[in-house]
Motif scaffolding. Structure first.
Motif, PDB file in Angstrom:
ATOM      1  N   LYS A  16     -61.999   3.393  77.711  1.00  0.00           N
ATOM      2  CA  LYS A  16     -61.855   2.649  76.459  1.00  0.00           C
ATOM      3  C   LYS A  16     -63.205   2.479  75.773  1.00  0.00           C
ATOM      4  CE  LYS A  16     -59.324  -1.062  76.284  1.00  0.00           C
ATOM      5  NZ  LYS A  16     -58.726  -2.359  76.667  1.00  0.00           N
ATOM      6  N   ALA A  17     -64.239   2.195  76.546  1.00  0.00           N
ATOM      7  CA  ALA A  17     -65.574   2.019  75.975  1.00  0.00           C
ATOM      8  C   ALA A  17     -66.064   3.313  75.328  1.00  0.00           C
ATOM      9  CB  ALA A  17     -66.557   1.558  77.053  1.00  0.00           C
ATOM     10  N   VAL A  18     -65.871   4.432  76.004  1.00  0.00           N
ATOM     11  CA  VAL A  18     -66.326   5.715  75.471  1.00  0.00           C
ATOM     12  C   VAL A  18     -65.525   6.096  74.227  1.00  0.00           C
ATOM     13  CG1 VAL A  18     -66.504   8.197  75.956  1.00  0.00           C
ATOM     14  CG2 VAL A  18     -67.254   6.530  77.663  1.00  0.00           C
ATOM     15  N   ARG A  21     -66.605   3.892  71.377  1.00  0.00           N
ATOM     16  CA  ARG A  21     -67.967   4.213  70.950  1.00  0.00           C
ATOM     17  C   ARG A  21     -67.998   5.511  70.171  1.00  0.00           C
ATOM     18  NH1 ARG A  21     -69.821   1.180  68.918  1.00  0.00           N
ATOM     19  NH2 ARG A  21     -70.957   2.571  67.608  1.00  0.00           N
ATOM     20  N   THR A  22     -67.144   6.478  70.530  1.00  0.00           N
ATOM     21  CA  THR A  22     -67.068   7.727  69.770  1.00  0.00           C
ATOM     22  C   THR A  22     -66.673   7.439  68.335  1.00  0.00           C
ATOM     23  OG1 THR A  22     -66.494   8.979  71.763  1.00  0.00           O
ATOM     24  CG2 THR A  22     -65.940   9.988  69.646  1.00  0.00           C
ATOM     25  N   LEU A  23     -65.639   6.647  68.168  1.00  0.00           N
ATOM     26  CA  LEU A  23     -65.203   6.268  66.828  1.00  0.00           C
ATOM     27  C   LEU A  23     -66.302   5.493  66.102  1.00  0.00           C
ATOM     28  CD1 LEU A  23     -62.936   6.174  64.734  1.00  0.00           C
ATOM     29  CD2 LEU A  23     -62.104   4.107  65.853  1.00  0.00           C
ATOM     30  N   ASP A  27     -68.529   6.471  62.617  1.00  0.00           N
ATOM     31  CA  ASP A  27     -68.695   5.518  61.521  1.00  0.00           C
ATOM     32  C   ASP A  27     -70.180   5.295  61.221  1.00  0.00           C
ATOM     33  OD1 ASP A  27     -67.818   3.350  59.680  1.00  0.00           O
ATOM     34  OD2 ASP A  27     -68.825   2.087  61.165  1.00  0.00           O
ATOM     35  N   THR A  28     -70.986   5.099  62.254  1.00  0.00           N
ATOM     36  CA  THR A  28     -72.420   4.882  62.076  1.00  0.00           C
ATOM     37  C   THR A  28     -73.081   6.098  61.432  1.00  0.00           C
ATOM     38  OG1 THR A  28     -72.519   3.377  63.955  1.00  0.00           O
ATOM     39  CG2 THR A  28     -74.596   4.374  63.274  1.00  0.00           C
ATOM     40  N   PHE A  29     -72.687   7.292  61.858  1.00  0.00           N
ATOM     41  CA  PHE A  29     -73.244   8.510  61.276  1.00  0.00           C
ATOM     42  C   PHE A  29     -72.905   8.612  59.790  1.00  0.00           C
ATOM     43  CE2 PHE A  29     -73.022  12.986  60.083  1.00  0.00           C
ATOM     44  CZ  PHE A  29     -74.298  13.412  60.426  1.00  0.00           C
ATOM     45  N   GLU A  50     -77.690   4.459  69.250  1.00  0.00           N
ATOM     46  CA  GLU A  50     -76.851   3.306  69.571  1.00  0.00           C
ATOM     47  C   GLU A  50     -75.657   3.632  70.455  1.00  0.00           C
ATOM     48  OE1 GLU A  50     -73.585   2.499  67.482  1.00  0.00           O
ATOM     49  OE2 GLU A  50     -73.697   4.649  67.445  1.00  0.00           O
ATOM     50  N   VAL A  51     -75.431   4.898  70.744  1.00  0.00           N
ATOM     51  CA  VAL A  51     -74.269   5.280  71.557  1.00  0.00           C
ATOM     52  C   VAL A  51     -74.305   4.634  72.939  1.00  0.00           C
ATOM     53  CG1 VAL A  51     -73.180   7.201  72.780  1.00  0.00           C
ATOM     54  CG2 VAL A  51     -73.764   7.450  70.398  1.00  0.00           C
ATOM     55  N   PHE A  52     -75.365   4.844  73.663  1.00  0.00           N
ATOM     56  CA  PHE A  52     -75.415   4.426  75.068  1.00  0.00           C
ATOM     57  C   PHE A  52     -75.465   2.909  75.237  1.00  0.00           C
ATOM     58  CE2 PHE A  52     -77.082   8.745  74.886  1.00  0.00           C
ATOM     59  CZ  PHE A  52     -76.150   9.365  75.694  1.00  0.00           C
ATOM     60  N   THR A  53     -76.274   2.242  74.432  1.00  0.00           N
ATOM     61  CA  THR A  53     -76.355   0.793  74.584  1.00  0.00           C
ATOM     62  C   THR A  53     -75.035   0.130  74.235  1.00  0.00           C
ATOM     63  OG1 THR A  53     -77.249   0.554  72.342  1.00  0.00           O
ATOM     64  CG2 THR A  53     -78.832   0.692  74.148  1.00  0.00           C
ATOM     65  N   LYS A  54     -74.346   0.636  73.238  1.00  0.00           N
ATOM     66  CA  LYS A  54     -73.087   0.003  72.849  1.00  0.00           C
ATOM     67  C   LYS A  54     -71.947   0.313  73.806  1.00  0.00           C
ATOM     68  CE  LYS A  54     -74.307  -1.022  68.171  1.00  0.00           C
ATOM     69  NZ  LYS A  54     -74.057  -0.813  66.762  1.00  0.00           N
TER      70      LYS A  54
END
Length: 82
Positions: A16-18, A21-23, A27-29, A50-54
């Motif tokens: 769920k976290a991955v 975070r992909t979504l 959005d961030t990009f 921000e991928v890994f920390t989030k």
């Protein structure tokens, strides 16, 4: 060591976290592209950082909420069914 007694398994929380975070990174990009006038390198750097920390933050957020019983409904009692 953290002991989680929630209703979700660790692998489920990780998946769920991955997926979340992909979504979120997409959005961030896109927002990075908008705010940097289309600079894909900068937008990619922002999203990549921000991928890994989030993922880690979301995982622990989910596990923490799994410990809180507020808002959970008890599972139906299957022994009462005929």
């Amino acid at each position: 060591m953290f002991l989680f007694k929630g209703v979700e398994s660790h692998p489920r929380s990780i998946v769920k976290a991955v997926s979340w975070r992909t979504l979120g990174s997409i959005d961030t990009f896109v927002l990075g592209m908008i705010f940097t006038s289309g600079d894909a390198k900068v937008a990619g750097s922002i999203a990549g950082t921000e991928v890994f920390t989030k993922i880690v933050l979301y995982y622990f957020h989910e596990r923490g909420w799994s410990l809180i019983r507020w808002g959970h409904r008890p599972a139906p009692d299957q022994s009462a069914e005929g």
